[in-house]
Scaffold this motif. Structure first.
Motif, PDB file in Angstrom:
ATOM      1  N   TYR A   1       0.808  -1.212   0.000  1.00  0.00           N
ATOM      2  CA  TYR A   1       0.000   0.000   0.000  1.00  0.00           C
ATOM      3  C   TYR A   1       0.847   1.270   0.000  1.00  0.00           C
ATOM      4  O   TYR A   1       0.360   2.340  -0.378  1.00  0.00           O
ATOM      5  CB  TYR A   1      -0.905   0.052   1.234  1.00  0.00           C
ATOM      6  N   PHE A   2       2.110   1.184   0.414  1.00  0.00           N
ATOM      7  CA  PHE A   2       2.880   2.404   0.670  1.00  0.00           C
ATOM      8  C   PHE A   2       3.069   3.236  -0.594  1.00  0.00           C
ATOM      9  O   PHE A   2       2.869   4.457  -0.574  1.00  0.00           O
ATOM     10  CB  PHE A   2       4.243   2.047   1.279  1.00  0.00           C
ATOM     11  N   GLN A   3       3.453   2.607  -1.688  1.00  0.00           N
ATOM     12  CA  GLN A   3       3.683   3.366  -2.918  1.00  0.00           C
ATOM     13  C   GLN A   3       2.406   4.036  -3.403  1.00  0.00           C
ATOM     14  O   GLN A   3       2.427   5.190  -3.843  1.00  0.00           O
ATOM     15  CB  GLN A   3       4.261   2.461  -4.006  1.00  0.00           C
ATOM     16  N   ASP A   4       1.278   3.312  -3.305  1.00  0.00           N
ATOM     17  CA  ASP A   4       0.004   3.914  -3.699  1.00  0.00           C
ATOM     18  C   ASP A   4      -0.346   5.093  -2.803  1.00  0.00           C
ATOM     19  O   ASP A   4      -0.789   6.147  -3.284  1.00  0.00           O
ATOM     20  CB  ASP A   4      -1.118   2.866  -3.631  1.00  0.00           C
ATOM     21  N   ALA A   5      -0.172   4.931  -1.491  1.00  0.00           N
ATOM     22  CA  ALA A   5      -0.503   5.998  -0.547  1.00  0.00           C
ATOM     23  C   ALA A   5       0.395   7.212  -0.759  1.00  0.00           C
ATOM     24  O   ALA A   5      -0.066   8.361  -0.703  1.00  0.00           O
ATOM     25  CB  ALA A   5      -0.384   5.493   0.892  1.00  0.00           C
ATOM     26  N   LEU A   6       1.685   6.978  -0.999  1.00  0.00           N
ATOM     27  CA  LEU A   6       2.609   8.086  -1.230  1.00  0.00           C
ATOM     28  C   LEU A   6       2.265   8.818  -2.520  1.00  0.00           C
ATOM     29  O   LEU A   6       2.226  10.059  -2.552  1.00  0.00           O
ATOM     30  CB  LEU A   6       4.050   7.559  -1.284  1.00  0.00           C
ATOM     31  N   ARG A   7       2.007   8.069  -3.571  1.00  0.00           N
ATOM     32  CA  ARG A   7       1.639   8.705  -4.842  1.00  0.00           C
ATOM     33  C   ARG A   7       0.338   9.489  -4.702  1.00  0.00           C
ATOM     34  O   ARG A   7       0.228  10.634  -5.174  1.00  0.00           O
ATOM     35  CB  ARG A   7       1.493   7.644  -5.932  1.00  0.00           C
TER      36      ARG A   7
ATOM     37  N   ALA B   1      -7.457   3.833  -4.104  1.00  0.00           N
ATOM     38  CA  ALA B   1      -7.493   5.023  -4.969  1.00  0.00           C
ATOM     39  C   ALA B   1      -7.387   6.312  -4.176  1.00  0.00           C
ATOM     40  O   ALA B   1      -6.833   7.300  -4.668  1.00  0.00           O
ATOM     41  CB  ALA B   1      -8.771   5.027  -5.800  1.00  0.00           C
ATOM     42  N   THR B   2      -7.936   6.355  -2.957  1.00  0.00           N
ATOM     43  CA  THR B   2      -7.866   7.570  -2.138  1.00  0.00           C
ATOM     44  C   THR B   2      -7.155   7.322  -0.813  1.00  0.00           C
ATOM     45  O   THR B   2      -7.335   8.093   0.132  1.00  0.00           O
ATOM     46  CB  THR B   2      -9.281   8.119  -1.864  1.00  0.00           C
ATOM     47  N   THR B   3      -6.382   6.269  -0.751  1.00  0.00           N
ATOM     48  CA  THR B   3      -5.619   5.999   0.467  1.00  0.00           C
ATOM     49  C   THR B   3      -4.421   6.934   0.534  1.00  0.00           C
ATOM     50  O   THR B   3      -3.520   6.862  -0.294  1.00  0.00           O
ATOM     51  CB  THR B   3      -5.134   4.538   0.505  1.00  0.00           C
ATOM     52  N   LEU B   4      -4.426   7.845   1.495  1.00  0.00           N
ATOM     53  CA  LEU B   4      -3.321   8.764   1.711  1.00  0.00           C
ATOM     54  C   LEU B   4      -2.469   8.266   2.866  1.00  0.00           C
ATOM     55  O   LEU B   4      -2.887   7.416   3.661  1.00  0.00           O
ATOM     56  CB  LEU B   4      -3.847  10.170   2.022  1.00  0.00           C
TER      57      LEU B   4
END
Length: 292
Positions: free
Chosen positions: A61-67, A241-244
């Motif tokens: 999840y980290f790369q998605d959250a960072l992006r 998609a909206t995980t920050l």
């Protein structure tokens, strides 16, 4: 003999103490927790070094959250500054009902994040949402658009809601900056430069550029650490998609009960926020805050 007069900096202690207690201590404690295995379901807090950071960075999840956090910040921060500046310029002109309009503009600022989220969920709801209703009445769409459950639009929708909640603060500060401009300067500019766009660029912007930078930095940090709207509107979905990163701090700490990993994400957010501040300020002219 030691006296306060010999050490005048001691008078800063009352002002610095709240900063230490409310800022440095939480950051330091988060750093300490991130280096230990702190899980509510297991006793003890063994030192694990950088293991929490390794697990967090290597997670799916980290790369998605960072992006998502960086894209969210890039969308929201400049939008708040630009729209807030335009509204402040409009409100500076006296017109009938201007006081009422100024009060209405402040409304999003006083609403709690959860209430703002409910309002915007209603706007973007696929079945009875206002936006789909308007688009359908205009003949622009035949079928409802699932704004909040579509991975391609969900992040933009949340960013729009975030911008709406932050604009009033930008308007207030920008109006304060505009009010400091010498009226004679504006009058002379209106005579010498009838083009409003050139007048804004060459006369008004140099006078308010410091406030623009302050608002840009502030809104970049606010957007990068936003949590309440994401939690209330999408819960981090659909998918990631909206995980920050800020939302992932809550998920690790209070859903997975892994406070070590949650603190590791939190400290990563602190470091990235500091990098954002340095990057924004260094990208600007060096004489920005110089006295005129």
């Amino acid at each position: 003999m030691w006296t306060i007069n010999r050490f005048p900096a001691i008078w800063l202690i009352p002002a610095l103490l709240p900063v230490v207690l409310m800022t440095l201590y939480p950051v330091g404690y988060a750093l300490w927790t991130s280096l230990h295995e702190v899980m509510i379901l297991f006793p003890g807090e063994p030192f694990v070094g950088l293991e929490n950071y390794r697990r967090v960075v290597a997670s799916n999840y980290f790369q998605d959250a960072l992006r998502n956090s960086l894209v969210f910040t890039a969308l929201a921060a400049p939008s708040v500054v630009v729209i807030g500046t335009l509204i402040a310029l409009f409100l500076q002109h006296g017109f009938f009902g201007s006081q009422v309009v100024r009060s209405v503009v402040l409304l999003p600022w006083v609403l709690p994040g959860a209430i703002s989220a409910v309002l915007w969920v209603w706007v973007f709801h696929p079945s009875f949402g206002m936006l789909n209703g308007v688009l359908r009445s205009l003949g622009l769409i035949d079928a409802p658009i699932h704004w909040l459950t579509n991975p391609d639009t969900a992040l933009t929708v949340v960013a729009i809601a975030h911008v709406w909640t932050q604009i009033p603060f930008a308007v207030v500060l920008m109006m304060a900056a505009l009010s400091t401009i010498n009226s004679e300067t504006l009058e002379a500019a209106s005579i010498d430069c009838p083009n409003p766009f050139k007048r804004f660029r060459y006369v008004i912007v140099p006078e308010i550029k410091s406030m623009i930078v302050v608002l840009l930095v502030y809104n970049a940090l606010t957007a990068f650490t936003s949590y309440d709207l994401v939690y209330a509107m999408t819960g981090g979905g659909p998918g990631t998609a909206t995980t920050l990163l800020s939302f992932q701090i809550w998920r690790e700490s209070f859903s997975m009960y892994d406070f070590g990993a949650g603190s590791a994400v939190a400290f990563i957010v602190v470091v990235i926020s500091a990098v954002l501040i340095v990057a924004i300020t260094r990208a600007l002219p060096s004489d920005l805050f110089a006295s005129e």
